[in-house]
Each structure stands twice: as C-alpha cells, then as structure tokens.
Design a protein around this motif. Structure first.
Motif, PDB file in Angstrom:
ATOM      1  N   ASP A   1      50.955  43.982  48.416  1.00 21.10           N
ATOM      2  CA  ASP A   1      50.529  43.062  47.366  1.00 21.10           C
ATOM      3  C   ASP A   1      49.160  43.532  46.882  1.00 21.10           C
ATOM      4  OD1 ASP A   1      50.550  40.970  45.659  1.00 21.10           O
ATOM      5  OD2 ASP A   1      50.117  39.431  47.157  1.00 21.10           O
ATOM      6  N   PHE A   2      48.714  43.007  45.784  1.00 20.66           N
ATOM      7  CA  PHE A   2      47.397  43.461  45.359  1.00 20.66           C
ATOM      8  C   PHE A   2      46.611  42.378  44.635  1.00 20.66           C
ATOM      9  CE2 PHE A   2      47.052  44.059  40.761  1.00 20.66           C
ATOM     10  CZ  PHE A   2      48.342  43.769  40.354  1.00 20.66           C
ATOM     11  N   LYS A   3      45.320  42.570  44.590  1.00 17.49           N
ATOM     12  CA  LYS A   3      44.439  41.713  43.800  1.00 17.49           C
ATOM     13  C   LYS A   3      43.456  42.604  43.063  1.00 17.49           C
ATOM     14  CE  LYS A   3      44.475  37.156  45.802  1.00 17.49           C
ATOM     15  NZ  LYS A   3      44.944  36.589  44.505  1.00 17.49           N
ATOM     16  N   VAL A   4      42.862  42.016  42.037  1.00 16.61           N
ATOM     17  CA  VAL A   4      41.962  42.807  41.200  1.00 16.61           C
ATOM     18  C   VAL A   4      40.595  42.165  41.183  1.00 16.61           C
ATOM     19  CG1 VAL A   4      41.490  43.496  38.832  1.00 16.61           C
ATOM     20  CG2 VAL A   4      43.781  43.707  39.740  1.00 16.61           C
ATOM     21  N   LYS A   5      39.574  42.973  41.226  1.00 17.71           N
ATOM     22  CA  LYS A   5      38.212  42.467  41.113  1.00 17.71           C
ATOM     23  C   LYS A   5      37.402  43.508  40.352  1.00 17.71           C
ATOM     24  CE  LYS A   5      34.436  40.221  43.076  1.00 17.71           C
ATOM     25  NZ  LYS A   5      34.197  38.766  43.196  1.00 17.71           N
ATOM     26  N   THR A   6      36.593  43.038  39.433  1.00 19.55           N
ATOM     27  CA  THR A   6      35.777  43.981  38.670  1.00 19.55           C
ATOM     28  C   THR A   6      34.330  43.885  39.116  1.00 19.55           C
ATOM     29  OG1 THR A   6      37.250  43.706  36.800  1.00 19.55           O
ATOM     30  CG2 THR A   6      35.138  44.739  36.366  1.00 19.55           C
ATOM     31  N   VAL A   7      33.736  45.017  39.385  1.00 23.86           N
ATOM     32  CA  VAL A   7      32.324  45.042  39.798  1.00 23.86           C
ATOM     33  C   VAL A   7      31.554  45.939  38.840  1.00 23.86           C
ATOM     34  CG1 VAL A   7      32.798  44.641  42.226  1.00 23.86           C
ATOM     35  CG2 VAL A   7      32.716  46.974  41.368  1.00 23.86           C
ATOM     36  N   PHE A   8      30.243  45.847  38.916  1.00 24.48           N
ATOM     37  CA  PHE A   8      29.401  46.684  38.048  1.00 24.48           C
ATOM     38  C   PHE A   8      28.669  47.717  38.871  1.00 24.48           C
ATOM     39  CE2 PHE A   8      30.334  43.216  35.363  1.00 24.48           C
ATOM     40  CZ  PHE A   8      30.316  43.733  34.082  1.00 24.48           C
TER      41      PHE A   8
ATOM     42  N   VAL B   1      33.617  48.663  36.912  1.00 23.59           N
ATOM     43  CA  VAL B   1      34.574  49.331  37.789  1.00 23.59           C
ATOM     44  C   VAL B   1      35.609  48.309  38.224  1.00 23.59           C
ATOM     45  CG1 VAL B   1      34.908  50.615  39.917  1.00 23.59           C
ATOM     46  CG2 VAL B   1      32.808  50.915  38.609  1.00 23.59           C
ATOM     47  N   LYS B   2      36.820  48.558  37.859  1.00 23.02           N
ATOM     48  CA  LYS B   2      37.876  47.634  38.244  1.00 23.02           C
ATOM     49  C   LYS B   2      38.455  48.075  39.578  1.00 23.02           C
ATOM     50  CE  LYS B   2      42.462  46.151  36.774  1.00 23.02           C
ATOM     51  NZ  LYS B   2      43.437  46.200  35.688  1.00 23.02           N
ATOM     52  N   LEU B   3      38.409  47.174  40.523  1.00 23.05           N
ATOM     53  CA  LEU B   3      38.979  47.490  41.827  1.00 23.05           C
ATOM     54  C   LEU B   3      40.383  46.921  41.907  1.00 23.05           C
ATOM     55  CD1 LEU B   3      35.927  46.574  44.089  1.00 23.05           C
ATOM     56  CD2 LEU B   3      36.483  48.791  43.073  1.00 23.05           C
ATOM     57  N   GLN B   4      41.316  47.798  42.153  1.00 20.54           N
ATOM     58  CA  GLN B   4      42.673  47.328  42.388  1.00 20.54           C
ATOM     59  C   GLN B   4      42.890  47.441  43.895  1.00 20.54           C
ATOM     60  OE1 GLN B   4      46.151  49.777  41.326  1.00 20.54           O
ATOM     61  NE2 GLN B   4      46.642  48.172  39.876  1.00 20.54           N
ATOM     62  N   ILE B   5      42.843  46.293  44.549  1.00 17.20           N
ATOM     63  CA  ILE B   5      42.847  46.315  46.010  1.00 17.20           C
ATOM     64  C   ILE B   5      44.240  45.950  46.522  1.00 17.20           C
ATOM     65  CG2 ILE B   5      41.674  45.498  48.078  1.00 17.20           C
ATOM     66  CD1 ILE B   5      39.501  44.408  46.014  1.00 17.20           C
ATOM     67  N   TRP B   6      44.824  46.884  47.215  1.00 13.64           N
ATOM     68  CA  TRP B   6      46.183  46.682  47.721  1.00 13.64           C
ATOM     69  C   TRP B   6      46.125  46.182  49.150  1.00 13.64           C
ATOM     70  CZ3 TRP B   6      50.759  47.475  44.937  1.00 13.64           C
ATOM     71  CH2 TRP B   6      50.594  48.001  43.640  1.00 13.64           C
TER      72      TRP B   6
END
Lengths: 234, 1046
Positions: free
Chosen positions: A56-63, A69-74
């Motif tokens: 599964d995954f979630k997304v978090k955007t950081v600077f 920077v978009k983090l696609q965390i699986w």
C-alpha cells in the motif's frame, strides 16, 4: 523502473512537485510499519491497523532547498508469504526504512535478512535507515538501544528509535532519509563535474539531467524518458 | 637592391634618417618590411631582449622542451599574402601547467592554438623579467651557437601541439621565424622573388636587431625548401638548401658530402687548419608500411570466413561458417604501418671513418645509440567490434517489422502490411498445429538427441516461407540454432565453455570486473547464456546478411521458443547458476535486474514450467487411479500424492505438517501446511502496470481498502487451500501459520481455587488488529470455502501470459529488436573487451576505460537511453585499438623467432609496453633503445632482423636502385628456405622484420668552426645537414661569415 516513472509522472503531473522519491518501509510483521506511515503522512495513530495485505502507499510532500519533493512511501506486508510480492517493488526505490520492534527479539534478528533482501533486489545506490519502533513500550523492551545502534554501525546504516504512538522521531527518520538521498545525488553530480548548474538544487538537477542516475527520481519537466518507453504494454 | 641600407647597425643617425624617410614607405615592398618589423617588435624579438630570452632557455633542448608557435599574416602588395610564424621551444613543465589551463579553455572556445598567442606572450614577459640585461654583444647569438650544439642532433621535433618545420631538425635551432606563402597563394618560384623577401628580412633584422634566424619558404611547399638569414655580433649566417629527387652518385657518400662542405667554407682554407666533426644517423626500415588500399580490399573479401576461433575447430562445420560464438574483435589490418630503426654515431672525426659504396665503417652493431620509430595506422584502421556495433546501432531506426521484411510472399515491401502480418501469424500457427503430430513424435525423440528439435523447427520454417529469398541459408541457420539450443549436448558444451572462461576468472582483478559488469542490466551474468549467444549471432548476421538476416534469425528464434512452449521443454541457458537450473521444484521468477527481453524469456520459462507441472499432475493422477487401492493414506504424503480421487478423506492438498501444532478446535488433528499457489511471477513491465493501477487509485483510505482487496486474491487462495487441508480449522489456526506474530500471548491473573494463590497464566489469542470487526482478514476468511489449489482458479495463467509474450515478441520491429538486444550486446562487447585485455595483460592501460565504459553502460541500460549507446562505441574502439596494437607489436617483437630468454623477458615486456603506450599517444612514436646494439632490446632486434629476408628483398632492392648491392643475397636466400618453416603466422599481423643491412635513409651532420670569409676573420659556426634516401637528396647548410673582419 524508468518506465514506471514515466507513468507515475502522468498521475502526479496535476499535483505540484519538482521531484518524486520512492521510499519503502520494510520489516517483520507487526513491527509498526503502517503505524509510522500513518503518523508521518496523516499524523494519526490507532492502536491497531489492519494487517497490510500486499502493498500500500501514502504520499507526502516535503520541501528541500526550495524544491517540492513528493515522497511516495510504500508500506509492505511483513509476513513471510508476501516476500516475493514485496521484493518486486524494491527495484526503483530510492530509500528504505528498515524497521524492527524493540519489544520483539525476532524482528531484530531478522534485520540482517532484510538487509540481504535489499542488497539482492534493490538498486545498488538505494539508501537505508534502520529504525527500532515502539520506543514508548520501555517496560517490554528486549532490544537495547545500544544493540540497535551497534548493528546499524556494523551495517553502515543510520539508526533511530521511534514511537509512532508517542510521535517520537518519526518525522526525523523520514527527513533524514530524504537528506541522505539528496546527499547521494549531490555526490553523483559532483563526480560528473557539471559546474554550470547555478540553482540551489543544482546537484539534483544535474544528476537528473544525466537521465536520473538515482533510481526512482522523476522530474516533471523531464519528458525524455517517456518517449522511449513505449516498447511493451502487453 | 635599390635602397642601400647599411648592413651594420651603427648609430642613431641612421635611424633618424630612416624615421624621417619612414613617411615615404610608399612602395609595397617597404610596407612589407615594416610589417615584419612590427611583428618582431610585437613578439619582443628585437635587439637584446630576444637574446636574453634565449639565454633563459639555454637548458632547453628538443627532448625536454615543447614546441610552441605564433602566426600572423603579412601582405605583400595587395594580392600576395604570407604568414610569419614564430616557432620556439618552451620548458615542458611550465608548459604543462599552461596547457592544463589552456587546453580546457581551448576546447571550450574551440579556438585553434595558432592564433591564441596571448598566453604565450605572458609567458615570455615572465622570462624577460627574470633575465635582465645580460650583455652578450660579444658572443655569437644563441641561434648560431645552436648550429654547433650536438645535443639536438637527430632529435625528433614533432610535438603534440605544433607542427614544427624540419628547419629545427636540420639546423638544431630552438627558435626561428618562417615566412611562408599562404596556401591559396602561389609559391615563391623564382630566385628574384626569393631575393626580394630575403632582402626584406635582412632589412628587418638590421632595423630591429633581431637575433633570431628568419627563413623564407621557397619553391613548392611540399619540397620543404627554405632560405634564411641570421645576424648578430657582426656575424651573418646564410641558410641554404639543396634538394633533388635523386641522389647524385658522386655525392651519395661521406667523402662527396665533405667535398661540398669544404668548398662552401672557402678555398682559402687548408685542410689541416680546421676540423670537421661528423654525426651520422642511418635509418633502417625493418617493417614496411602496409599498402592499405589493396590489402584492405583483400581482407574485406575474405572477411566473412576469416575469423574462426582456432581453438574450437574440431568440427568441419565450424570451418565452413564464420565464428558465431564470439564477437569478432580487433582491427582488420595490421595497425602498425612501418617500423624504423635508427642508429646514430655522433661526433666522429672526418678522417677516421670510411663510408663508401663498397665499404662502410658504420655498422649498426657498433652503435650504442639506437632508436626505434613506429608509425601506426590506429586512426585509419577498421575495427571489427566497433564497426559491427555501429552497424547494429544503425538498425535502430528501422521501423519495418519482421514479417514485412521476410514475409511469406517475399514481396512484402510494396504490399499492405497488416493483413500480411496476420497472414504470417495465422500461417505459422496453422503450421504449428498441423505439425503437432510430428511434434509429439519428436517429443519422444527429444531424449535421444536434441538436434531433431531444431530440425523440426526448421521444417516448420521451410513450410512457412520460401527459402530462396532469405539471406541465411538453411544449413547455416540450423548450425546457429544447434549452437543456441544445445540441450542434450548441454553438459559437453558447458565443459568446454568453462575451459574457455576459466582464464578470466582466475584473477582477483577479474572478480572485481565480473562484479562490476554484473550490475549491468543485461542478460546472464556470464557471456555464454542463451541470449548472449543469440545476440552475438544477431550482430554477426547483421554484418554479413544485413537487416533481413536479423529478421530471419529472430523469426526462427521465436518459432523455436513457440515449439518449446508447445512441447513443454524448458528453454536452456537463461540462468547462469547451474544449481538453480537443476532445481525443478521452484519457479524462478524473472530477474528484474536483467533486461526486459531476458525477463520475458524467463517468464516464458515460468509458463513452460507451470505447464510441465500441470501435465505431470495429470499423468500422476492417471497413474494414481491405477494404483490407488494399494496406497495408504500416510502423513508423509508427497507433493503429488493428493489422493484427490478419494472422497472419503475430508482433507485435500496437504503439503506437510506444520510443526507439532494441532487444531485449536480439534487437538487430535495436526495443522497441515497446504499446497499453495505460487505468487504470479512478473516482468518489470507487468510490475509497472500493476503498480500504476495501485497508484492510480489515489491515496485516500478507501483507496487503501480497494488496493488491499485487489491484492487479496492470493490471501483468499491460501485460506481456501488451508481450509481444504485442515477441515474444522478456524482463523486462529490459519493466523498461527500465516502470521504468527498475530497470535499473541496474553497474561491473565487467575486465582487458583485450591490454594487461593494468584497465578499468572499465559493465554494466547488473536492480536488486536486481527480482531477488528469486519477487517479484511476476517472477511476473506469467512468467504473462503475449502478449495484445494488444484481446483482453484489459477492465479498465474501461464497460457495467457505465454501468449502475451509471443505477441510481444512478434510485434517488435527490427528497430525494437535491436533496442531490446542492445544491453545484451554491449554486455558481450564489454566482456569480450575485457577478455582480450586480460589475455594480453593490458589491464594497466585499459582498465580505466573499461571501468568508465561499464559505468556509462549501466546508466544507459537502466534508464533505457537508447540514443546514448552510440557514445559507448568510442570506448570500445579505444580498447580495440590498444589490443590490436599490442597484438601487432607482440607479433613482431615477441614471436618465437625472438627466442626471448627468461632473463630478458621482463625487459622486453617493458619495452613492448612502453612502445605501445607511446604509440597510443602519437601516430609516430620514437623510442630510444638503451645501450643500442649491446642492450637486451638491441640484441633482440638483431636476432629478429638479421634472419628474415624473404620477399622483401627484391622489392627493397628495386627501391634502392641497386645501391648497396650485397653479395650476401645468395647466401640469405638459402637461409630463408630453412627459416620458412619456423615462421609462425600470428593472426593477421605481419611478424617479419626486415634486415638492417642496408639503410633506408642516411643522414649526416657536418660541423666546423671556421674563419670566414677571410683567414683573419673570427671563427664562426658552420654546419651542413645531409639527407640521402631513395626519394630525395637534401643538403641544408648554414654558413656563417664575419661581417666585421673581412
């Protein structure tokens, strides 16, 4: 996974980001992988998440340096039975959070195994952070901080103890991992000797200009990948 | 001369007058002179400054210095233009630093060095500052002193940056200026014109006080003739040149030359009043230049059949066809053009040596000063691997499909494409099904010999297309297919291939190399995998048979794969680990670190394996039906002993006992691990598709749930199988096997009713998360019916997947085929490069290139940057160059004939490597041989050269126009016959060195210090350089006279 990137790029195109990092959380069953992801991405915690099925995954955007920077965390299932499914996703991941449970000896003993798995299935320059979770449960601790630290040093990894429940060190883990990845990219950029990049994120862009040497990096403006990737869709 | 300028620079008066007259510089000629003067001033070569400058460079000689030059254009009248070029030596070290800075700049700006004089200028001014006014008025200028300086005798003046005229070489000058006509201008062909320029020079020299000789190029440019003038300290040197295309017989030896020299010096001198010192260099041609054109043509004609691996020839068939096992490597022709050996005798006195037609004291064996010159053709040679790679890459642009190219009708190009593709597909399918009986028959025979398998496909092929239109004939195609799919011969071929590869695996370095190269996203980890072999063949066929050959082999390859799938025969040579290959039990999922084509074929193997298993189960169960009554139900059931035909037994599909655990609800029954479906193997494109499906669901909670549901198929399958294997089981039992961490201990305090003591009892129960109502696991469990794997829906539909793969394989255009095979081809290319380098022990030179090549290739293969493959070929080329040159040099210097003893070997090897290294830098490399004839290398050369005379003699004699007729001829030819047997052929390279008993070129430098023009004049340097070979006769004289006392 350059081909995959181009597709993900399409999906992500309507959102605003400059780079996308693909991260993976791995570790034994019920060490708290899903919990830490929810804590980081949604800042929420539940004592029990349904055991993850597959991936599964979630997304978090950081600077970072003025770049989004978009983090696609699986998030992966930890059960043995899911190994073959999850390891297929290792390729193309830029960073791994390898997690064990400080209240569970077995999950700690399995760390070496997981490292081997990473070495076998991931790209060689993927970055790994070792995390001992559930640091709030001091009473039930069976793996001392020092042991974790020692193992991390031995494996050449950075080490954190976290608590998804108490929100301790969670953000730090992810941010550190992103930093390490950026550093690695910068190194790659220097080796190539491209001094002309003037932006703050010069190193990032330079390594990207070379065709994304770092796995899993996608740049919105980079369309060169997608054109050459229509070879197979069967 | 109309203007009478006094030649002596006397005083200011003249200047003043001149300055006034300067306003009258009306004529073309006067303006020309002014231009020269301006440049001399601008370059700061005027008066004393120039000599100071030279003084600073006194230590520099040709060996340790680096040539530089500056050029400006001069205009004579309106229409004639000249260039004035200043050539000068600078110190190398200093220069290197400059170069480092400059070279980068130059590359970036792309400005030719010719006009970039600013940095040099600063360099000079630096020197000026260092060396302040040292008055040298009474000494002759440095340039004149250079004439007598022996350090620069016969020293090469070629330089990496500057093409220096031979003037430097003839006269030993470290600085000089040259006026030469620009190319589009007519050359100075008459004496009067030359005189005009010379007098201009003379005026300019006197006006500026320039101490550096100035030359003017006369006659046609290729004759290399210059006249020159140098003045200083009241001495004046005239530089003159004689050049003929033939050698006048009376002047072809030292006595004749001495005669000329003496007559130039003046008749007023008696022989005893001065000494002439003589330096001599004889150059011997010991390896003739290859005549490129004719030879190249011959080579090309025989190219297709010429590179067989000699080690492997044990079968006649190998001799008929080109080598399909290896990528051809190396240059087609010998990349050493010619080798010269020069022997120098320096500073001999004219009266002690005899040099004449019949006898010469100058025997190479007595010279301690040897020098070898090797001219290479590295840039002109054609390299087999490089050119084949380029040719293969050229195919990338072809969008034509395989069937279009060699479709069944053979006239495909103008006919419509789509129906034809369909037609071919249908046809081949028809043929496949129609020949199924044959295939079945063959299936039995398969165990006898695998060749028949290939024959079968060829036959299908023969039915399919008209043979005569195809570029590869059937026999050759069969030969290739036999090689690609050895099957029954597998063990044999493996042994031989192991022998071949062993040598590369011995070394520590190689391990590192293999590790590095394994990061490449290619095919197998070794070079003898199926796809490696296949791609090597494709590359070869492309070179021989053009595009259609690729199409033909590709089609044949797919047909073979199809046949193997239909007949459930595993495709060999995909996994380099033989252990894995023999483990029939598990499915090997496609290795995502390999290239897509490899993954696809691996996937096909998965399908074949699955098919095999299914067919085996069917057979087994059929057998079981017969034997079922004898069989007891045992706990040790094997994989296939499912006993599924016995409805009495409630369980199905057990694999093994799960430890000692028993069912919670029925403690008498053990828990059994069920046979489960293996997870679907995926290739990277499938995985991406799957991932994108998951990603496209978005990141909401609902999406998470949906994703879990999509992925729950295997969970359901496992639960069904578990239920079937363990009747009366509950979710807790399943969790204990499947996710043991969700079976948690809970401590409960209980009061013992008897003792009233508190006891802590451990109870086990499902984890909190498993107890969440309505969670996925519970849901799926509740919906799962006991179904053994055998009756479940297949998670991995091998039939569908296999068809998809064939569809993909068939859909590829030629360009796409090339694209898909490039990673593998480049793997093989790098592997071959390394092998060649390793064989010759050239790692010290080639490793950095190979490392870089691997690094770049890894990036390109991972990112599918097909366009960038072109860049890689250059690296391959430089490795091919190194190896080819080394082979060629080895063939010449280290053959059997050399009889190198073990003592000599290190030195010879070092010499050969040095020669190689220098040759790589320059087209012509000159290397000193230590101790000349008496050193190890000298002795080696003597052995190599003296013996082999053979055919070169006649040619040589013709060229030498009977000069140096040797009475030894007849004796030699007798020797030759004995020697012929010994001469070994080393590939394409000539290994015969010519004898050095007749010089190819003779050079003399005659020198003296003599009073000219009158006996009471001061002594001044005189010099004459003489060159005699079969093409030209040249005398370059520098004669100085006193302008004060005459």
């Amino acid at each position: 996974m350059a081909q995959g990137d181009s597709k993900w790029q399409k999906d992500a195109a309507d959102q605003n980001f400059d780079y996308m990092f693909k991260l993976l959380i791995i570790g034994n069953s019920s060490v708290g992988k899903t919990s830490i992801l929810f804590r980081y991405a949604d800042d929420s915690f539940t004592s029990a998440f349904v055991s993850t099925v597959g991936i599964d995954f979630k997304v978090k955007t950081v600077f970072r340096n003025d770049k989004r920077v978009k983090l696609q965390i699986w998030d992966t299932a930890g059960q043995e039975r899911y190994r073959t499914i999850t390891t297929a996703y290792y390729r193309g991941a830029m960073g791994f959070i390898l997690m064990y449970d400080i209240t569970n000896e077995e999950s700690f003993n399995a760390v070496q195994d997981w490292v081997t798995q990473i070495k076998t299935y991931s790209w060689d320059n993927a970055q790994v952070v070792l995390v001992g979770n559930k640091s709030d449960m001091q009473n039930e601790r069976v793996v001392a901080y020092e042991r974790g630290k020692q193992l991390a040093d031995h494996l050449g990894l950075e080490f954190f103890e976290t608590s998804a429940k108490e929100n301790i060190n969670v953000k730090q883990v992810f941010e550190r991992l992103v930093d390490i990845i950026c550093e690695k990219m910068a190194e790659g950029g220097e080796n190539e000797g491209t001094p002309n990049t003037s932006s703050n994120m010069g190193n990032l862009s330079s390594s990207n200009a070379r065709g994304g040497q770092i796995p899993g990096v996608t740049r919105l403006t980079d369309s060169s990948n997608s054109s050459s990737n229509q070879s197979c869709q069967c | 001369m109309s203007v009478n300028k006094p030649l002596e620079t006397e005083d200011a008066e003249d200047h003043e007058i001149f300055d006034i007259n300067d306003f009258t510089t009306a004529s073309d000629w006067e303006r020309f002179v002014v231009q020269i003067e301006e440049l001399i001033n601008e370059w700061k070569l005027n008066s004393n400054i120039s000599d100071n400058l030279i003084d600073g460079d006194r230590d520099i000689n040709f060996e340790n210095g680096e040539w530089q030059h500056k050029t400006e254009t001069l205009q004579f009248a309106e229409e004639i233009s000249f260039t004035l070029t200043y050539y000068y030596l600078t110190k190398k070290n200093e220069n290197d630093k400059n170069n480092l800075n400059n070279s980068k700049k130059d590359q970036v700006k792309n400005i030719s060095i010719d006009f970039d004089s600013s940095t040099n200028q600063s360099n000079n001014s630096q020197l000026e500052a260092d060396e302040n006014s040292v008055n040298l008025v009474n000494l002759p200028p440095k340039s004149m002193a250079d004439l007598l300086n022996k350090t620069n005798d016969f020293q090469n003046v070629t330089s990496s940056q500057t093409i220096t005229p031979s003037i430097a070489y003839w006269y030993g000058l470290c600085r000089f200026l040259v006026i030469s006509p620009t190319r589009n201008n007519s050359f100075i062909d008459t004496e009067s014109r030359a005189n005009v320029i010379l007098s201009s020079i003379s005026i300019a020299i006197n006006n500026t006080g320039c101490l550096i000789p100035i030359f003017v190029q006369v006659n046609s440019i290729n004759r290399d003739m210059y006249l020159g003038l140098c003045e200083g300290s009241a001495l004046k040197t005239h530089f003159q040149i004689v050049h003929f295309n033939y050698t006048p017989p009376q002047y072809s030896f030292l006595p004749g030359l001495l005669e000329i020299f003496k007559s130039k010096l003046g008749n007023h001198l008696t022989n005893s009043s001065f000494l002439i010192s003589v330096s001599v260099r004889f150059t011997y041609l010991i390896q003739e230049g290859t005549f490129l054109d004719s030879q190249q043509m011959n080579m090309k004609a025989s190219l297709d059949k010429s590179f067989q691996d000699l080690d492997l020839v044990d079968d006649r068939i190998d001799e008929i066809y080109p080598d399909i096992k290896n990528l051809s490597f190396g240059s087609i022709q010998d990349c050493v053009d010619s080798i010269y050996l020069s022997c120098i005798w320096s500073n001999l006195s004219e009266d002690i040596i005899v040099d004449s037609e019949s006898y010469s004291d100058l025997n190479p064996q007595h010279s301690n000063d040897w020098c070898i010159t090797l001219n290479n053709l590295l840039d002109k040679c054609e390299y087999q691997l490089t050119s084949s790679l380029y040719k293969y890459l050229d195919e990338l642009k072809r969008t034509i499909s395989v069937s279009q190219l060699i479709g069944p009708t053979g006239l495909s190009i103008n006919s419509n494409m789509d129906p034809q593709v369909e037609e071919l597909k249908n046809k081949s399918l028809q043929k496949l099904t129609s020949s199924s009986s044959a295939a079945r028959r063959l299936d039995k025979m398969y165990f006898v010999g695998s060749n028949i398998v290939e024959k079968a496909t060829s036959r299908m092929k023969a039915l399919n297309t008209s043979e005569n239109q195809l570029p590869i004939d059937k026999g050759f195609l069969d030969f290739i297919m036999d090689y690609l799919f050895p099957d029954a011969k597998l063990r044999q071929s493996k042994e031989t291939s192991k022998q071949n590869k062993n040598q590369i695996k011995d070394d520590l370095n190689s391990e590192k190399f293999l590790k590095k190269i394994s990061l490449l996203k290619s095919s197998s980890f070794s070079n003898d995998g199926l796809l490696n072999k296949f791609v090597i063949c494709l590359n070869l066929l492309n070179r021989i048979g053009q595009t259609a050959a690729i199409a033909q082999l590709w089609q044949e390859f797919i047909l073979e794969l199809r046949y193997r799938y239909e007949s459930a025969i595993i495709i060999p040579g995909l996994d380099n680990d033989p252990k894995k290959q023999n483990q029939d039990s598990s499915l090997i999922p496609p290795d995502l670190s390999r290239c897509l084509l490899h993954q696809k074929i691996q996937m096909l193997n998965c399908c074949i394996k699955k098919k095999q298993e299914r067919e085996l189960i069917e057979k087994e169960s059929a057998k079981k039906l017969d034997n079922e009554k004898q069989k007891n139900n045992s706990d040790e059931d094997e994989f296939f002993d499912c006993e599924d035909e016995q409805p009495i037994l409630p369980f199905e599909g057990r694999l093994k006992k799960f430890g000692d655990l028993t069912l919670l609800n029925k403690p008498s029954e053990y828990i059994y691990v069920p046979i489960t479906q293996e997870s679907t193997p995926m290739t990277e494109d499938m995985l991406e598709q799957h991932a994108s499906v998951l990603v496209n669901l978005g990141s909401s909670d609902d999406a998470s749930l949906l994703r879990a549901k999509i992925q729950s198929a295997s969970l359901l399958s496992d639960m069904q199988a578990f239920k079937a294997a363990n009747p009366e089981c509950v979710l807790e039992d399943f969790v204990r096997w499947y996710s043991p961490r969700d079976w948690v201990a809970v401590e409960e305090k209980q009061i013992d009713p008897e003792t009233n003591e508190e006891k802590i009892i451990k109870k086990y129960e499902l984890s909190h998360r498993m107890k969440i109502p309505g969670n996925m696991w519970v849901d799926v469990w509740n919906n799962a019916k006991p179904v053994p794997v055998r009756r479940q829906k297949r998670l991995f539909d091998d039939t569908k997947e296999a068809e998809k793969i064939f569809e993909w394989l068939n859909s590829l255009s030629i360009g796409q085929i090339v694209e898909q095979t490039l990673p593998i081809l480049f793997y093989s290319a790098i592997y071959t490069c390394y092998e060649e380098v390793f064989k010759l022990d050239l790692n010290f030179l080639a490793d950095p290139i190979i490392d870089l090549l691997i690094e770049k290739t890894i990036k390109i293969t991972r990112n599918n940057e097909t366009k960038k493959y072109h860049d890689l070929v250059n690296y391959v080329k430089s490795i091919e160059q190194i190896v080819s040159l080394m082979k060629s040099i080895n063939a010449k210097f280290m053959n059997k004939k050399a009889r190198i003893s073990s003592d000599e070997e290190p030195e010879v090897k070092q010499f050969v490597k040095k020669l190689l290294k220098h040759s790589l830098d320059q087209e012509s490399c000159e290397l000193k041989i230590e101790n000349g004839a008496h050193g190890t290398i000298g002795k080696l050369l003597s052995r190599l050269c003296v013996r082999n005379k053979i055919t070169h003699k006649s040619k040589y004699n013709r060229m030498q126009s009977n000069e140096y007729k040797s009475i030894k001829n007849s004796i030699d030819s007798i020797d030759d016959q004995d020697d012929n047997d010994e001469i070994e052929e080393m590939e394409n390279y000539t290994n015969l060195l010519l004898p050095y008993d007749k010089p190819f070129k003779r050079e003399y430098i005659l020198r003296s210090s003599v009073s000219r023009p009158a006996p009471y004049s001061r002594q001044s340097p005189q010099r004459m350089y003489c060159l005699i070979n079969n093409l030209e006769f040249r005398l370059a004289g520098a004669f100085t006279e006193d302008t004060m006392f005459f």
